[in-house]
Scaffold this active site. Sequence first.
Site, PDB file in Angstrom:
ATOM      1  N   ALA A  50       0.360  -1.421   0.393  1.00  0.00           N
ATOM      2  CA  ALA A  50       0.071   0.085  -0.017  1.00  0.00           C
ATOM      3  C   ALA A  50       0.423   0.968  -0.414  1.00  0.00           C
ATOM      4  O   ALA A  50       0.256   1.736  -0.893  1.00  0.00           O
ATOM      5  CB  ALA A  50      -1.105   0.027   1.366  1.00  0.00           C
ATOM      6  N   ARG A  86      -5.425   0.103  -9.186  1.00  0.00           N
ATOM      7  CA  ARG A  86      -5.639  -0.981  -7.981  1.00  0.00           C
ATOM      8  C   ARG A  86      -6.153  -0.667  -7.115  1.00  0.00           C
ATOM      9  O   ARG A  86      -6.407   0.898  -6.889  1.00  0.00           O
ATOM     10  CB  ARG A  86      -4.008  -1.444  -7.929  1.00  0.00           C
ATOM     11  CG  ARG A  86      -3.220  -2.787  -7.933  1.00  0.00           C
ATOM     12  CD  ARG A  86      -2.484  -2.899  -7.525  1.00  0.00           C
ATOM     13  NE  ARG A  86      -2.522  -4.426  -7.211  1.00  0.00           N
ATOM     14  CZ  ARG A  86      -2.415  -4.851  -6.023  1.00  0.00           C
ATOM     15  NH1 ARG A  86      -0.830  -5.082  -5.702  1.00  0.00           N
ATOM     16  NH2 ARG A  86      -2.805  -5.745  -5.333  1.00  0.00           N
ATOM     17  N   GLN A 188       4.197 -13.399  -1.816  1.00  0.00           N
ATOM     18  CA  GLN A 188       4.833 -11.937  -1.210  1.00  0.00           C
ATOM     19  C   GLN A 188       5.935 -12.657   0.106  1.00  0.00           C
ATOM     20  O   GLN A 188       6.632 -12.235   0.154  1.00  0.00           O
ATOM     21  CB  GLN A 188       3.311 -11.316  -1.008  1.00  0.00           C
ATOM     22  CG  GLN A 188       3.071 -10.367  -2.074  1.00  0.00           C
ATOM     23  CD  GLN A 188       2.031 -10.676  -2.440  1.00  0.00           C
ATOM     24  OE1 GLN A 188       1.924 -11.962  -2.941  1.00  0.00           O
ATOM     25  NE2 GLN A 188       1.044 -10.049  -2.917  1.00  0.00           N
ATOM     26  N   ASP A 229      -4.217  -2.849   3.991  1.00  0.00           N
ATOM     27  CA  ASP A 229      -4.272  -1.909   3.061  1.00  0.00           C
ATOM     28  C   ASP A 229      -4.948  -0.597   2.463  1.00  0.00           C
ATOM     29  O   ASP A 229      -5.630   0.556   1.861  1.00  0.00           O
ATOM     30  CB  ASP A 229      -4.682  -2.805   1.034  1.00  0.00           C
ATOM     31  CG  ASP A 229      -3.352  -3.701   1.119  1.00  0.00           C
ATOM     32  OD1 ASP A 229      -3.376  -4.406   1.444  1.00  0.00           O
ATOM     33  OD2 ASP A 229      -3.050  -3.036   0.027  1.00  0.00           O
ATOM     34  N   ASN A 239      -6.570  -6.691   3.993  1.00  0.00           N
ATOM     35  CA  ASN A 239      -5.524  -7.000   4.172  1.00  0.00           C
ATOM     36  C   ASN A 239      -5.270  -7.799   2.621  1.00  0.00           C
ATOM     37  O   ASN A 239      -5.740  -8.741   2.464  1.00  0.00           O
ATOM     38  CB  ASN A 239      -4.747  -7.314   5.293  1.00  0.00           C
ATOM     39  CG  ASN A 239      -3.247  -6.857   5.384  1.00  0.00           C
ATOM     40  OD1 ASN A 239      -2.301  -5.932   4.895  1.00  0.00           O
ATOM     41  ND2 ASN A 239      -2.888  -8.248   5.805  1.00  0.00           N
ATOM     42  N   LYS A 240      -4.258  -8.433   2.545  1.00  0.00           N
ATOM     43  CA  LYS A 240      -3.556  -9.390   1.949  1.00  0.00           C
ATOM     44  C   LYS A 240      -4.803 -10.678   2.362  1.00  0.00           C
ATOM     45  O   LYS A 240      -5.012 -11.044   3.490  1.00  0.00           O
ATOM     46  CB  LYS A 240      -2.272  -9.979   2.222  1.00  0.00           C
ATOM     47  CG  LYS A 240      -1.852 -11.417   1.037  1.00  0.00           C
ATOM     48  CD  LYS A 240      -2.191 -11.277  -0.299  1.00  0.00           C
ATOM     49  CE  LYS A 240      -1.733  -9.790  -0.912  1.00  0.00           C
ATOM     50  NZ  LYS A 240      -2.549  -9.364  -2.717  1.00  0.00           N
TER      51      LYS A 240
HETATM   52  O1  MRU Z   1      -1.056  -7.248  -3.545  1.00  0.00           O
HETATM   53  P1  MRU Z   1      -0.082  -7.054  -2.455  1.00  0.00           P
HETATM   54  O2  MRU Z   1       1.707  -7.505  -2.860  1.00  0.00           O
HETATM   55  O3  MRU Z   1      -0.133  -4.662  -3.214  1.00  0.00           O
HETATM   56  O4  MRU Z   1      -0.395  -6.942  -1.264  1.00  0.00           O
HETATM   57  C1  MRU Z   1       0.288  -6.461   0.048  1.00  0.00           C
HETATM   58  C2  MRU Z   1      -0.323  -6.261   1.566  1.00  0.00           C
HETATM   59  O5  MRU Z   1      -1.731  -6.686   1.329  1.00  0.00           O
HETATM   60  C3  MRU Z   1       0.362  -5.401   2.091  1.00  0.00           C
HETATM   61  O6  MRU Z   1      -0.003  -6.382   3.740  1.00  0.00           O
HETATM   62  C4  MRU Z   1      -0.436  -4.443   2.713  1.00  0.00           C
HETATM   63  O7  MRU Z   1      -0.203  -3.720   1.263  1.00  0.00           O
HETATM   64  C5  MRU Z   1       0.466  -3.704   3.679  1.00  0.00           C
HETATM   65  S1  MRU Z   1       2.645  -3.005   3.367  1.00  0.00           S
HETATM   66  C6  MRU Z   1       2.777  -2.592   4.065  1.00  0.00           C
END
Ligand code: MRU
Length: 340
Positions: A50, A86, A188, A229, A239-240
């Site tokens: 994010a 996004r 990730q 996010d 979040n993810k």
């Molecule tokens: O799809 P991504 O890799 O952008 O998702 C990232 C996440 O869900 C992270 O946990 C979130 O963005 C926090 S990053 C400091």
Amino acid sequence: MTEDFKTLEFKNGKLVLIDQRKLPSSLEYAEASSVEDVYFAIKDMIVRGAPLIGAVAAYGAYFAAVEAKGDKNVFNKKLSYLLSSRPTAVNLSWALERQKRIAENTGLDPSALLKEALAIEDEDRKVNRKLSRYGSEVIKENANVLTHCNAGALATCGWGTALGVIKEAYCQGKNIHVYADETRPRLQGARLTSWELVRAGIPATLIPDSAAATLIREGKIDVIVLGADRITLNGDVANKLGTFPLSIIAKEYNIPFYSAAPISTIDFSLEEGKDIPIEERSKDEVIKIEDYYVAPKEIIVFNPSFDVTPHENITGIITEQGIIYPPFKENILKLKKELC
Ligand code: MRU
């Protein structure tokens, strides 16, 4: 501890970005010097996380000002295009709104937008350090910490949020062990969090996502810290994908569950998590690994990139202003008032 890599750097009129699609196999860089390049970098996940998405979009707004040559309509269209890259991380619209205000106040002066992008980048690094110091108190000596996805330096302009908290605790000399969920389908956790942990020399174990429940039941996890996010007024956290089921297991076994995020990740305009737009990504992310099919091409796939964790499952939200505890709505509104 400092990082020996820069997730983004503005150099000679171009944005130089670590190409996160290539990690951990190789550390390669991609360049962006137009709105189209920035859109692609965010959409295709050359950059992700994010806060980093927000900062990169801020540079995208600078390129938009250059390309618009003073035409406000063209500029606004380019900003809407960037915004569509996004949908879930609110840092994207937060950064673009900041740039919109600068554009309005300066008559679309590109140098003012560049200055603001640099400021957003710089602030993010400072904010991450600050929230990490606050958050480190939740990681006790000898703690086993579980994290999900990547909320490290790679997800930000430097240091990281959830992984920043973990690194800060480690730097304070605490004896800790990190368990990193691999984070299907884009991995990730496996590709990026493991890479950061190994590079930092922090003791860590990589686990398949579905191993978390067993570890928790066996008493092998003391605390869970992960990113966000978008956080709504009532404390719900997007979040993810995989964060929500983890929160249910944590609640069942009384494991403290923290989300670490800068205040720019709080969406003060949204009441609750059900209103957060959840990105759905390509079925290829699920049925293929590189060029190799792990499922039949014909299968129907549901691939939401994020989920929403209800505030009831969250122990605290770690920010640069301190840790927010329940009642979340009351305390987030108080914070909003203080910030105005
Ligand atoms: O799809 P991504 O890799 O952008 O998702 C990232 C996440 O869900 C992270 O946990 C979130 O963005 C926090 S990053 C400091």
